[in-house]
Design a protein around this motif. Structure first.
Motif, short mmCIF file in Angstrom:
data_model
loop_
_atom_site.label_atom_id
_atom_site.label_comp_id
_atom_site.label_asym_id
_atom_site.label_seq_id
_atom_site.Cartn_x
_atom_site.Cartn_y
_atom_site.Cartn_z
N VAL A 182 -1.38 6.74 1.82
CA VAL A 182 -1.87 6.74 0.43
C VAL A 182 -2.86 7.88 0.21
N TRP B 23 0.81 -1.21 0.00
CA TRP B 23 0.00 0.00 0.00
C TRP B 23 0.85 1.27 0.00
N MET C 133 -1.55 -1.33 9.02
CA MET C 133 -2.22 -1.14 7.74
C MET C 133 -3.02 0.16 7.73
N LEU D 67 -2.74 3.07 4.77
CA LEU D 67 -3.86 3.69 4.08
C LEU D 67 -3.87 5.20 4.30
N SER E 225 1.68 4.64 -2.92
CA SER E 225 1.68 6.09 -2.68
C SER E 225 2.84 6.80 -3.37
#
Length: 460
Positions: free
Chosen positions: A199, A134, A192, A196, A138
């Protein structure tokens, strides 16, 4: 030339530098916030984020290094009133940054199996694997942002980056808090949630920057007429010629620091977590020198466009002097607070991890003493590198950085860290040696070039 000839430039340097510094601190704050919030979950989580970010950090640094080619080209064009050249640099640079972002994300995504061959703790690897995917994504919006930022910097409009980063950090901190800990009924996602948050905040960063620059009266005309038919191979080659070598310079340094993360992983998760604490704090203060390095690119690029080489060297030396003063202050703070700062990253009240926590704090406090010493070398080398990029001199500096970091620095990191009883302290002594070698030889290169330019100009 007396000292006042240099210090009188401090105010002009500061006006350009402080928005860049605040913007870069904001970028660093993304990783720092991740480390502080995730550190509250435990040392394994902190080590996993450290390992995952090391992959992304290398890729991002290579991309940022490439994008810096835009700033001196635009700054030279701005001083020379070359509107067409500035517009071409912007359009070609944005396309190249987007393609580089896609390429780097792909590399990071498929590089995750390397963790299994790096001797890292198994529980750290399993936790880091989905995090990398993830955060790696980004990189794409981050690189598009770099295209906008480097153009604005070259036009001496350094405040837009600062405002954009403040905006994205508000989003990032809020999302991290909600998603890592599971607040307001949201699922508790742990590391996680940090991924997120990164991102989403970087996508917001690009959107803000696009809106701001395209609505600026001075900068807006440069965005008009964007079409594939206008692209010329000559401009691609010019940007890529500077960008690839600038990227390699940054990559050599960042890869050295990342190797410190990996080498500390061989020593155990407490050494790895302590290394990440010291590296996070050193990276934070390094942003001040990076801001002055960008200032050097802008002001030296301007003087190159004006062909005023005597003032070019005087201004460059004023920025170098300013960096030495700033980094000396940080060095003193690191020494004074070396026993206090590690507690910002560790939950000392977590009884389940009390043994690990004590060891992490003990190691990190010693590393901060060494980090204090190399503040001066680190600041000097990056600012001198900025002056050389402003001169669009990249070939010899690339060779210098490779030798300093990988012929001097890394072998010492490996030998002192792994094959002596020094452990993580030995790794950081190697980092100090590499930075000092780079600072010395880059300055010698700058002095040689400016003497040559002034002498040549005097003969005309």
């Amino acid at each position: 030339m007396n000292l006042s000839a240099y210090t009188k430039e401090f105010s002009a340097n500061f006006r350009l530098a402080y928005p860049v510094i605040l913007g870069m601190l904001g970028h660093t704050l993304i990783g720092l916030v991740d480390n502080i919030m995730v550190g509250r979950l435990g040392t394994t989580e902190l080590a996993a984020v450290s390992l995952g970010n090391s992959f992304v950090f290398i890729a991002m640094s290579a991309g940022i290094g490439f994008s810096t080619a835009l700033t001196p080209i635009v700054a030279q064009g701005d001083a020379a009133k070359d509107t067409a050249g500035i517009r071409a640099a912007l359009h070609h640079g944005l396309l190249l940054c987007t393609l580089i972002g896609l390429f780097l994300f792909t590399i990071v995504y498929f590089a995750t199996p390397l963790m299994d061959a790096m001797g890292q703790p198994r529980e750290v690897i399993e936790m880091a694997r989905p995090f990398i995917g993830w955060v790696g994504f980004s990189i794409l919006p981050a690189m598009i942002f770099q295209g906008y930022k480097q153009f604005a910097d070259g036009m001496s409009q350094t405040k837009y980056d600062m405002y954009a980063v403040i905006f994205s950090n508000v989003i990032h901190i809020g999302l991290n808090y909600l998603l890592i800990y599971g607040v307001w009924g949201l699922p508790k996602l742990g590391i996680m949630g940090a991924a997120l948050g990164t991102v989403i905040s970087r996508i917001a960063l690009v959107l803000y920057m696009h809106f701001a620059l395209t609505n600026d009266k001075i900068l807006k005309p440069y965005f008009k007429g964007f079409s594939l038919g206008e692209f010329k191979m000559a401009m691609f080659k010019k940007i890529a010629g500077l960008g690839v070598l600038s990227s390699m310079q940054m990559l050599f340094e960042v890869a050295l620091f990342t190797s410190a993360v990996w080498l500390s992983g061989f020593l155990g998760k407490t050494s790895q977590a302590a290394n990440q604490i010291a590296l996070s704090l050193a990276s934070l203060t390094f942003m001040f020198a990076m801001g002055l390095s960008v200032t050097a690119m802008i002001r030296i690029g301007n003087q190159k466009g004006l062909k005023d080489y005597v003032n070019l060297r005087r201004i460059a030396r004023s920025i170098i002097l300013m960096a030495i003063v700033v980094e000396a202050v940080f060095a003193l703070l690191f020494v004074a607070l070396h026993n206090v700062l590690p507690y910002l990253f560790i939950n000392a009240e977590n009884v389940a991890h009390v043994a690990d926590t004590g060891e992490v704090i003990a190691i990190a406090s010693k590393l901060l003493i060494i980090a204090a010493v190399f503040q001066l070398s680190d600041g000097l080398q990056v600012v001198v590198l900025g002056t050389l990029r402003g001169l669009q001199d990249v070939k010899i500096p690339t060779l210098i950085t490779f030798i300093a970091y990988w012929v001097v620095g890394f072998p010492l990191c490996y030998f002192l860290g792994v094959h002596t009883g020094l452990g993580a302290i030995g790794i950081w002594i190697g980092l100090l040696a590499g930075l000092t070698a780079a600072a010395l030889f880059l300055y010698l290169r700058f002095n040689y070039l400016t003497n040559k330019l002034i002498h040549k100009d005097g003969e005309l």
